[in-house]
Design a protein around this motif. Sequence first.
Motif, PDB file in Angstrom:
ATOM      1  N   ILE A 101      35.049  41.927 -55.516  1.00  0.00           N
ATOM      2  CA  ILE A 101      33.729  42.560 -55.545  1.00  0.00           C
ATOM      3  C   ILE A 101      32.714  41.463 -55.242  1.00  0.00           C
ATOM      4  O   ILE A 101      32.792  40.366 -55.809  1.00  0.00           O
ATOM      5  CB  ILE A 101      33.450  43.203 -56.922  1.00  0.00           C
ATOM      6  CG1 ILE A 101      34.463  44.333 -57.188  1.00  0.00           C
ATOM      7  CG2 ILE A 101      32.023  43.734 -57.007  1.00  0.00           C
ATOM      8  CD1 ILE A 101      34.407  44.895 -58.591  1.00  0.00           C
ATOM      9  N   PRO A 102      31.760  41.713 -54.348  1.00  0.00           N
ATOM     10  CA  PRO A 102      30.785  40.669 -54.010  1.00  0.00           C
ATOM     11  C   PRO A 102      30.059  40.103 -55.233  1.00  0.00           C
ATOM     12  O   PRO A 102      29.927  40.772 -56.265  1.00  0.00           O
ATOM     13  CB  PRO A 102      29.801  41.386 -53.085  1.00  0.00           C
ATOM     14  CG  PRO A 102      30.602  42.473 -52.465  1.00  0.00           C
ATOM     15  CD  PRO A 102      31.539  42.932 -53.561  1.00  0.00           C
ATOM     16  N   ILE A 115      22.905  33.807 -55.473  1.00  0.00           N
ATOM     17  CA  ILE A 115      23.891  33.886 -54.398  1.00  0.00           C
ATOM     18  C   ILE A 115      24.077  35.330 -53.954  1.00  0.00           C
ATOM     19  O   ILE A 115      23.812  36.267 -54.698  1.00  0.00           O
ATOM     20  CB  ILE A 115      25.261  33.281 -54.792  1.00  0.00           C
ATOM     21  CG1 ILE A 115      25.865  34.015 -56.002  1.00  0.00           C
ATOM     22  CG2 ILE A 115      25.150  31.792 -55.039  1.00  0.00           C
ATOM     23  CD1 ILE A 115      27.289  33.601 -56.311  1.00  0.00           C
ATOM     24  N   GLY A 116      24.522  35.468 -52.743  1.00  0.00           N
ATOM     25  CA  GLY A 116      24.922  36.754 -52.174  1.00  0.00           C
ATOM     26  C   GLY A 116      26.132  36.473 -51.312  1.00  0.00           C
ATOM     27  O   GLY A 116      25.994  36.105 -50.149  1.00  0.00           O
ATOM     28  N   THR A 117      27.328  36.584 -51.856  1.00  0.00           N
ATOM     29  CA  THR A 117      28.547  36.216 -51.143  1.00  0.00           C
ATOM     30  C   THR A 117      29.711  37.089 -51.607  1.00  0.00           C
ATOM     31  O   THR A 117      29.571  37.905 -52.507  1.00  0.00           O
ATOM     32  CB  THR A 117      28.877  34.718 -51.362  1.00  0.00           C
ATOM     33  OG1 THR A 117      29.949  34.342 -50.500  1.00  0.00           O
ATOM     34  CG2 THR A 117      29.230  34.422 -52.810  1.00  0.00           C
ATOM     35  N   GLY A 123      30.583  41.476 -44.775  1.00  0.00           N
ATOM     36  CA  GLY A 123      29.305  40.780 -44.868  1.00  0.00           C
ATOM     37  C   GLY A 123      28.424  41.016 -43.657  1.00  0.00           C
ATOM     38  O   GLY A 123      27.201  41.108 -43.770  1.00  0.00           O
ATOM     39  N   ILE A 124      29.026  41.158 -42.501  1.00  0.00           N
ATOM     40  CA  ILE A 124      28.257  41.375 -41.276  1.00  0.00           C
ATOM     41  C   ILE A 124      27.466  42.685 -41.356  1.00  0.00           C
ATOM     42  O   ILE A 124      26.402  42.814 -40.771  1.00  0.00           O
ATOM     43  CB  ILE A 124      29.187  41.343 -40.037  1.00  0.00           C
ATOM     44  CG1 ILE A 124      28.375  41.150 -38.764  1.00  0.00           C
ATOM     45  CG2 ILE A 124      30.073  42.574 -39.976  1.00  0.00           C
ATOM     46  CD1 ILE A 124      29.201  40.793 -37.559  1.00  0.00           C
ATOM     47  N   ASP A 145      18.871  47.782 -60.434  1.00  0.00           N
ATOM     48  CA  ASP A 145      20.043  48.478 -60.967  1.00  0.00           C
ATOM     49  C   ASP A 145      21.231  48.424 -60.023  1.00  0.00           C
ATOM     50  O   ASP A 145      22.375  48.341 -60.466  1.00  0.00           O
ATOM     51  CB  ASP A 145      19.697  49.944 -61.272  1.00  0.00           C
ATOM     52  CG  ASP A 145      18.753  50.092 -62.452  1.00  0.00           C
ATOM     53  OD1 ASP A 145      18.637  49.142 -63.263  1.00  0.00           O
ATOM     54  OD2 ASP A 145      18.114  51.155 -62.561  1.00  0.00           O
ATOM     55  N   ILE A 146      20.952  48.435 -58.732  1.00  0.00           N
ATOM     56  CA  ILE A 146      22.037  48.449 -57.746  1.00  0.00           C
ATOM     57  C   ILE A 146      22.883  47.175 -57.787  1.00  0.00           C
ATOM     58  O   ILE A 146      24.020  47.162 -57.342  1.00  0.00           O
ATOM     59  CB  ILE A 146      21.483  48.712 -56.326  1.00  0.00           C
ATOM     60  CG1 ILE A 146      22.608  49.106 -55.382  1.00  0.00           C
ATOM     61  CG2 ILE A 146      20.732  47.488 -55.803  1.00  0.00           C
ATOM     62  CD1 ILE A 146      22.143  49.730 -54.099  1.00  0.00           C
ATOM     63  N   LEU A 147      22.335  46.088 -58.361  1.00  0.00           N
ATOM     64  CA  LEU A 147      23.074  44.825 -58.399  1.00  0.00           C
ATOM     65  C   LEU A 147      23.882  44.601 -59.675  1.00  0.00           C
ATOM     66  O   LEU A 147      24.631  43.633 -59.761  1.00  0.00           O
ATOM     67  CB  LEU A 147      22.109  43.646 -58.199  1.00  0.00           C
ATOM     68  CG  LEU A 147      21.454  43.529 -56.831  1.00  0.00           C
ATOM     69  CD1 LEU A 147      20.617  42.265 -56.764  1.00  0.00           C
ATOM     70  CD2 LEU A 147      22.484  43.548 -55.707  1.00  0.00           C
ATOM     71  N   VAL A 148      23.746  45.466 -60.652  1.00  0.00           N
ATOM     72  CA  VAL A 148      24.388  45.246 -61.939  1.00  0.00           C
ATOM     73  C   VAL A 148      25.893  44.997 -61.795  1.00  0.00           C
ATOM     74  O   VAL A 148      26.441  44.071 -62.403  1.00  0.00           O
ATOM     75  CB  VAL A 148      24.109  46.424 -62.908  1.00  0.00           C
ATOM     76  CG1 VAL A 148      24.969  46.317 -64.160  1.00  0.00           C
ATOM     77  CG2 VAL A 148      22.636  46.477 -63.250  1.00  0.00           C
ATOM     78  N   ASP A 149      26.574  45.777 -60.998  1.00  0.00           N
ATOM     79  CA  ASP A 149      28.037  45.627 -60.840  1.00  0.00           C
ATOM     80  C   ASP A 149      28.429  44.373 -60.064  1.00  0.00           C
ATOM     81  O   ASP A 149      29.607  44.004 -60.061  1.00  0.00           O
ATOM     82  CB  ASP A 149      28.626  46.857 -60.153  1.00  0.00           C
ATOM     83  CG  ASP A 149      28.569  48.096 -61.013  1.00  0.00           C
ATOM     84  OD1 ASP A 149      28.486  47.973 -62.257  1.00  0.00           O
ATOM     85  OD2 ASP A 149      28.579  49.204 -60.445  1.00  0.00           O
ATOM     86  N   PHE A 150      27.462  43.738 -59.418  1.00  0.00           N
ATOM     87  CA  PHE A 150      27.759  42.564 -58.595  1.00  0.00           C
ATOM     88  C   PHE A 150      27.340  41.252 -59.264  1.00  0.00           C
ATOM     89  O   PHE A 150      27.437  40.189 -58.673  1.00  0.00           O
ATOM     90  CB  PHE A 150      27.054  42.693 -57.241  1.00  0.00           C
ATOM     91  CG  PHE A 150      27.422  43.948 -56.506  1.00  0.00           C
ATOM     92  CD1 PHE A 150      28.647  44.088 -55.895  1.00  0.00           C
ATOM     93  CD2 PHE A 150      26.530  45.016 -56.444  1.00  0.00           C
ATOM     94  CE1 PHE A 150      28.993  45.248 -55.226  1.00  0.00           C
ATOM     95  CE2 PHE A 150      26.847  46.185 -55.780  1.00  0.00           C
ATOM     96  CZ  PHE A 150      28.093  46.298 -55.167  1.00  0.00           C
ATOM     97  N   ASP A 151      26.869  41.319 -60.490  1.00  0.00           N
ATOM     98  CA  ASP A 151      26.376  40.154 -61.215  1.00  0.00           C
ATOM     99  C   ASP A 151      27.466  39.076 -61.312  1.00  0.00           C
ATOM    100  O   ASP A 151      28.563  39.349 -61.820  1.00  0.00           O
ATOM    101  CB  ASP A 151      25.943  40.576 -62.624  1.00  0.00           C
ATOM    102  CG  ASP A 151      25.246  39.478 -63.387  1.00  0.00           C
ATOM    103  OD1 ASP A 151      25.257  38.308 -62.949  1.00  0.00           O
ATOM    104  OD2 ASP A 151      24.683  39.791 -64.456  1.00  0.00           O
TER     105      ASP A 151
END
Length: 156
Positions: A101-102, A115-117, A123-124, A145-151
């Motif tokens: 998961i990113p 970071i965003g990786t 990614g493209i 809220d959309i980033l919670v799962d990517f923390d």
Amino acid sequence: QIENSDNTSSHIDNTALFLHYRPNYAGKSQEPEVYPRPDGTVYVCGQGDNHPLPDQPAHVEHSSDSCHILVDIASKVSDRLASAKLIKESACYLPCSKDNIPLIGKVPGVDNLFIGTGHYCWGILQAPATGQALAHYIASDNMPDILVDFDPARLL
């Protein structure tokens, strides 16, 4: 990277291809990606391996055999690429996380580092939305809220 034999972009359709290619029914399937570029070259990638990431980018090695397999596949799925010539071989590593998961957000324990990786091959396509969400997060200091799962903290 391959180039059309007459080196004109007008002969190569600008549609990216995401392939699931099996050379024969008993063989291992390949999933190359084909990206035509405005200068008439075509970037073809997708021959993965399991070599560990080296400490230095200069130590990344490519497999010439893998590059030639990609050119061969491209020539089979496109008449226009059948006469193309290989002009550059290279290799890169796809960023992925331990849980696939990113990682998008603040890096725990480090001030002002975001970071965003880890988008793997997507990614493209996901970079613009990731950048927009991170910019909002950085500017407001409020995680959308959309980033919670990517923390990134989830992996600590």
